[in-house]
Design a protein around this motif. Structure first.
Motif, PDB file in Angstrom:
ATOM      1  N   MET A  63      36.690  42.566  40.240  1.00 30.81           N
ATOM      2  CA  MET A  63      35.228  42.457  40.283  1.00 30.81           C
ATOM      3  C   MET A  63      34.834  42.119  41.715  1.00 30.81           C
ATOM      4  O   MET A  63      35.565  41.404  42.401  1.00 30.81           O
ATOM      5  N   PRO A  64      33.702  42.622  42.162  1.00 24.30           N
ATOM      6  CA  PRO A  64      33.248  42.287  43.517  1.00 24.30           C
ATOM      7  C   PRO A  64      32.852  40.815  43.600  1.00 24.30           C
ATOM      8  O   PRO A  64      32.512  40.190  42.602  1.00 24.30           O
ATOM      9  N   GLY A  65      32.907  40.296  44.795  1.00 22.72           N
ATOM     10  CA  GLY A  65      32.547  38.889  44.985  1.00 22.72           C
ATOM     11  C   GLY A  65      33.676  38.005  44.520  1.00 22.72           C
ATOM     12  O   GLY A  65      34.711  37.917  45.157  1.00 22.72           O
ATOM     13  N   MET A  66      33.508  37.363  43.383  1.00 19.26           N
ATOM     14  CA  MET A  66      34.524  36.497  42.803  1.00 19.26           C
ATOM     15  C   MET A  66      35.356  37.328  41.819  1.00 19.26           C
ATOM     16  O   MET A  66      34.879  37.705  40.757  1.00 19.26           O
ATOM     17  N   ASP A  67      36.616  37.599  42.192  1.00 21.63           N
ATOM     18  CA  ASP A  67      37.444  38.423  41.314  1.00 21.63           C
ATOM     19  C   ASP A  67      37.970  37.619  40.126  1.00 21.63           C
ATOM     20  O   ASP A  67      37.781  36.403  40.027  1.00 21.63           O
ATOM     21  N   GLY A  68      38.611  38.315  39.214  1.00 27.04           N
ATOM     22  CA  GLY A  68      39.115  37.681  38.005  1.00 27.04           C
ATOM     23  C   GLY A  68      40.156  36.612  38.263  1.00 27.04           C
ATOM     24  O   GLY A  68      40.241  35.623  37.526  1.00 27.04           O
ATOM     25  N   TYR A  69      40.964  36.779  39.312  1.00 25.72           N
ATOM     26  CA  TYR A  69      41.955  35.754  39.646  1.00 25.72           C
ATOM     27  C   TYR A  69      41.267  34.435  39.993  1.00 25.72           C
ATOM     28  O   TYR A  69      41.692  33.367  39.559  1.00 25.72           O
ATOM     29  N   GLU A  70      40.207  34.509  40.785  1.00 27.58           N
ATOM     30  CA  GLU A  70      39.491  33.295  41.181  1.00 27.58           C
ATOM     31  C   GLU A  70      38.799  32.652  39.976  1.00 27.58           C
ATOM     32  O   GLU A  70      38.815  31.422  39.822  1.00 27.58           O
ATOM     33  N   VAL A  71      38.207  33.462  39.124  1.00 28.87           N
ATOM     34  CA  VAL A  71      37.582  32.922  37.913  1.00 28.87           C
ATOM     35  C   VAL A  71      38.634  32.217  37.066  1.00 28.87           C
ATOM     36  O   VAL A  71      38.422  31.098  36.591  1.00 28.87           O
ATOM     37  N   ALA A  72      39.786  32.858  36.893  1.00 30.12           N
ATOM     38  CA  ALA A  72      40.865  32.261  36.095  1.00 30.12           C
ATOM     39  C   ALA A  72      41.332  30.940  36.708  1.00 30.12           C
ATOM     40  O   ALA A  72      41.528  29.951  35.986  1.00 30.12           O
ATOM     41  N   ARG A  73      41.523  30.897  38.023  1.00 28.47           N
ATOM     42  CA  ARG A  73      41.954  29.644  38.674  1.00 28.47           C
ATOM     43  C   ARG A  73      40.950  28.525  38.430  1.00 28.47           C
ATOM     44  O   ARG A  73      41.313  27.391  38.118  1.00 28.47           O
ATOM     45  N   ARG A  74      39.671  28.852  38.549  1.00 23.37           N
ATOM     46  CA  ARG A  74      38.637  27.829  38.335  1.00 23.37           C
ATOM     47  C   ARG A  74      38.594  27.366  36.878  1.00 23.37           C
ATOM     48  O   ARG A  74      38.419  26.176  36.612  1.00 23.37           O
ATOM     49  N   LEU A  75      38.746  28.300  35.960  1.00 24.15           N
ATOM     50  CA  LEU A  75      38.756  27.913  34.544  1.00 24.15           C
ATOM     51  C   LEU A  75      39.995  27.086  34.208  1.00 24.15           C
ATOM     52  O   LEU A  75      39.900  26.090  33.487  1.00 24.15           O
TER      53      LEU A  75
END
Length: 120
Positions: A58-70
């Motif tokens: 995904m542009p901007g915040m990719d799924g890896y970053e979302v997963a790390r934050r979650l």
């Protein structure tokens, strides 16, 4: 925060997200949508779903970053993270695991494969 039984599908491709959500709804899995990383984080915070099905690219915040934050906030017992990617090589699986995903499924994803993951 109390967990609900909803799923959250996160994909910047609106048509893909809506199609997957519709199929999951028809299979008895109530599904909400988000189309970017920040909205996904807000949606999880507002109502903790059982599972997040999350596109990696995904542009901007990719799924890896979302997963790390979650994962920094919710354990695997609290929240299942399922990644969707166009890549299924060993490195993609390694990156997904390092980011905190429980599973990585390769697109195009068969709905039966997602349902099998949801039943575990």
């Amino acid at each position: 925060m109390e967990q609900n039984n909803d799923l959250l599908v996160v994909d910047d491709n609106v048509d893909s997200a809506e199609s997957l959500a519709m199929l999951l709804d028809l299979c008895g899995y109530p599904t909400r949508l988000a189309h970017d990383g920040p909205t996904a984080l807000d949606a999880v915070e507002a109502a903790l779903p059982r599972t997040v099905i999350l596109d990696i690219s995904m542009p901007g915040m990719d799924g890896y970053e979302v997963a790390r934050r979650l994962r920094a906030r919710y354990s695997a017992e609290q929240l299942q993270l399922v990644g969707l990617s166009g890549y299924g090589d060993q490195e993609s699986h390694r990156q997904a695991q390092a980011a905190g995903f429980d599973r990585l499924l390769v697109k195009p994803v068969d709905v039966d494969a997602i349902i099998a993951v949801l039943k575990k």
